[in-house]
Structure formats: structure tokens, C-alpha cells
Design a protein around this motif. Structure first.
Motif, PDB file in Angstrom:
ATOM      1  N   ASN A  28       0.844  -1.195   0.000  1.00 10.51           N
ATOM      2  CA  ASN A  28       0.000   0.000   0.000  1.00 10.51           C
ATOM      3  C   ASN A  28       0.880   1.245   0.000  1.00 10.51           C
ATOM      4  N   GLY A  29       0.506   2.216  -0.833  1.00 15.80           N
ATOM      5  CA  GLY A  29       1.272   3.453  -0.896  1.00 15.80           C
ATOM      6  C   GLY A  29       2.519   3.383  -1.746  1.00 15.80           C
ATOM      7  N   SER A  66      -1.250   2.835  -8.135  1.00 11.55           N
ATOM      8  CA  SER A  66      -2.450   3.463  -8.679  1.00 11.55           C
ATOM      9  C   SER A  66      -2.143   4.828  -9.271  1.00 11.55           C
ATOM     10  N   THR A  67      -1.242   5.554  -8.640  1.00 10.60           N
ATOM     11  CA  THR A  67      -0.848   6.858  -9.175  1.00 10.60           C
ATOM     12  C   THR A  67      -0.175   6.698 -10.528  1.00 10.60           C
ATOM     13  N   LEU A  68       0.716   5.724 -10.625  1.00  6.47           N
ATOM     14  CA  LEU A  68       1.389   5.488 -11.894  1.00  6.47           C
ATOM     15  C   LEU A  68       0.370   5.106 -12.971  1.00  6.47           C
ATOM     16  N   LEU A 120       5.547  -8.864 -14.420  1.00  4.07           N
ATOM     17  CA  LEU A 120       5.302  -8.172 -13.164  1.00  4.07           C
ATOM     18  C   LEU A 120       6.173  -6.935 -13.088  1.00  4.07           C
ATOM     19  N   VAL A 121       5.588  -5.866 -12.565  1.00  5.65           N
ATOM     20  CA  VAL A 121       6.329  -4.632 -12.295  1.00  5.65           C
ATOM     21  C   VAL A 121       6.161  -4.347 -10.810  1.00  5.65           C
ATOM     22  N   ALA A 122       7.246  -4.438 -10.052  1.00  4.06           N
ATOM     23  CA  ALA A 122       7.206  -4.280  -8.602  1.00  4.06           C
ATOM     24  C   ALA A 122       7.676  -2.886  -8.214  1.00  4.06           C
ATOM     25  N   MET A 123       6.899  -2.223  -7.333  1.00  2.00           N
ATOM     26  CA  MET A 123       7.224  -0.867  -6.901  1.00  2.00           C
ATOM     27  C   MET A 123       7.318  -0.793  -5.378  1.00  2.00           C
ATOM     28  N   ARG A 124       8.121   0.149  -4.934  1.00  2.00           N
ATOM     29  CA  ARG A 124       8.188   0.464  -3.505  1.00  2.00           C
ATOM     30  C   ARG A 124       8.514   1.943  -3.349  1.00  2.00           C
TER      31      ARG A 124
END
Length: 252
Positions: free
Chosen positions: A36-37, A41-43, A206-210
Motif C-alpha cells: 500500500n502506498g 495506482s498513481t502510476l 510483473l512490475v514491482a514498486m516500492r
């Protein structure tokens, strides 16, 4: 092809997406994963031209995304956000028909009617076509909005957490439908998912974000590693294989 070059996005002066460079191919299912965060969703909203970039550029078929005329872009790219609100009372069929607006401008043709019927069938809601949206459960409403997006018949479908409010059965059925659309039509689908195991089971990539940044991208086998998932979710996992797909099991 959608290409992001050093894209950053801001909310209230804070960086929410930071220096993301990414290419989204013209076919296949890509899942954005992360805690979360993380900025998923913003991207996705930026890719759908709902939010501006504070830095960098997004191009679609070699043209800056912001240069596309809205109607032309709507025929090529459809987006479903998490928060969908209606100010008027519509039936399920009327809602799904809104997805045909870039083509019909409100005057539905036989082609539009077929697209609406196919979209309803895709989410198993043909028998609810005449029901009003406010009479449905949360999961049924979610499926109706997904059908509206499918009816748009765009080259790229951008779906922000389409499994929210869906039970296990309908979530599986929706992912199977999305997989079939990709395989049968060559459509490109980009979907935000919280369940990494569902993402690994159905996605090509898969595209992983942090913290707004890109951590890893690649096939499920490349991204679903104990080291990467620990970095992305701050949770230790063990990776096992089930039916040929990597599955993450959080350690107690």
C-alpha cells in the motif's frame, strides 16, 4: 507501445512516483505489484492521462501522451479507477453502454450492442443487465464497471484493483476472462493487484514498486524471488511452485 521516461508524479508537493522508466508492450498482461502506498495506482492514473507528470514524459505510439485528442485516445486506451461514483441512476446495461461513447456518441449501433453483450458475458452479468447499479452488491458493481471498460474495446486496458470486493470465485473468473482477452485478441492489459500470487498465476510480466520507485520488472519467475519480495513488501517469504507458477508463502 507505451513508454515512460524518467516519470515522476506529485501530490501536495510530495513525490508519489519517482523517476520511473518503463515500456509497456502492445500485448500481454502486466501486473503492477507492491505494498500500500507504493505508487501503483498513481502510476496507472498517469499512464491513463488522469494525472500529469511532474517530470519526465509518457509517450503512446511514439507521440507524447498529452498530445492525443481525448476521443482518439479513448478508442485506444481505457482505464478503470478504484473509486467510481455515479451521479445518475443507471441500469447495468446503460452503464456498460457508456464504454461505447467514443464510437457511438450516444447513438448505439448493432456493433455497439454486440460489444455490450460480450462485455456483460465476460463478467457473468448478462442476467443482471436490467438491474440498477444501486441495487447491486459491491462485487456486482465492480464487475459492472469492469464490463464498461471492456466494452470500450481499446488496445490497452488499465485496471486499478479490479478484484476489489470480488469473492474468490468471481475474482478467479475475472482473471481468466482477462487472460482470454489477451490471448485471443492480443490486447494489452495493465492491472494493479495486491495479491502477488494471483499476479504470478495470470500475468506475463510483473512490475514491482516500492515508495514510488521501480524495484524490479520481468517475468513472474524473475520477480517472484524471496529477495525481491522481501525488499518490496518487507516480509520474509518462501517461494514454492504450484501448477508451474511461483507462489509466495509468508513466513511466520
Amino acid at each position: 507501445m507505451i513508454k515512460l521516461s524518467h516519470v515522476s508524479m506529485r501530490y501536495d508537493g510530495d513525490d508519489v512516483v519517482r523517476d520511473v522508466s518503463l515500456e509497456l508492450p502492445p500485448s500481454g498482461l502486466t501486473a503492477l505489484i507492491g505494498a500500500n502506498g507504493a505508487g501503483k495506482s498513481t502510476l496507472l492514473s498517469g499512464i491513463g492521462r488522469l494525472l500529469p507528470c511532474s517530470a519526465g514524459e509518457i509517450t503512446f505510439e511514439g507521440r507524447p501522451l498529452k498530445s492525443w485528442r481525448p476521443r482518439d485516445l479513448a478508442r485506444r486506451l481505457a482505464i478503470l479507477r478504484q473509486d467510481n461514483h455515479l451521479s445518475v441512476r443507471l441500469s447495468v446495461a446503460e452503464l456498460v453502454a457508456l464504454g461505447r461513447h467514443p464510437y457511438s456518441r450516444g447513438s448505439l449501433t448493432s456493433v455497439d450492442e454486440r460489444a455490450i453483450e460480450e462485455a456483460l458475458a465476460c463478467v457473468s452479468m448478462s442476467d443482471l443487465a436490467d438491474r440498477f447499479i444501486d441495487e447491486l452488491s459491491g462485487g456486482q458493481r465492480q464487475r459492472a464497471f469492469v464490463a464498461m471498460t471492456l466494452a470500450q474495446d481499446a488496445d490497452y486496458l488499465l485496471l486499478d484493483e479490479p478484484l476489489a470486493a470480488l469473492d474468490l470465485y468471481h475474482g478467479r473468473e475475472l482473471m481468466r476472462h482477462l487472460r482470454r482477452i489477451v490471448d485471443d485478441k492480443g490486447t494489452a492489459i495493465v492491472v494493479v493487484l495486491h495479491d502477488v500470487n494471483t499476479a504470478a498465476a495470470y500475468a506475463d510480466r510483473l512490475v514491482a514498486m516500492r515508495d514510488g520507485a521501480l524495484v524490479a520488472e520481468g517475468s513472474p519467475e524473475q520477480v517472484m524471488t524471496e529477495e525481491t519480495l522481501s525488499d518490496v513488501f518487507s516480509v520474509e517469504t518462501r517461494i514454492v511452485e504450484v501448477n508451474g507458477h511461483p507462489v509466495a508463502v509468508p513466513l511466520p
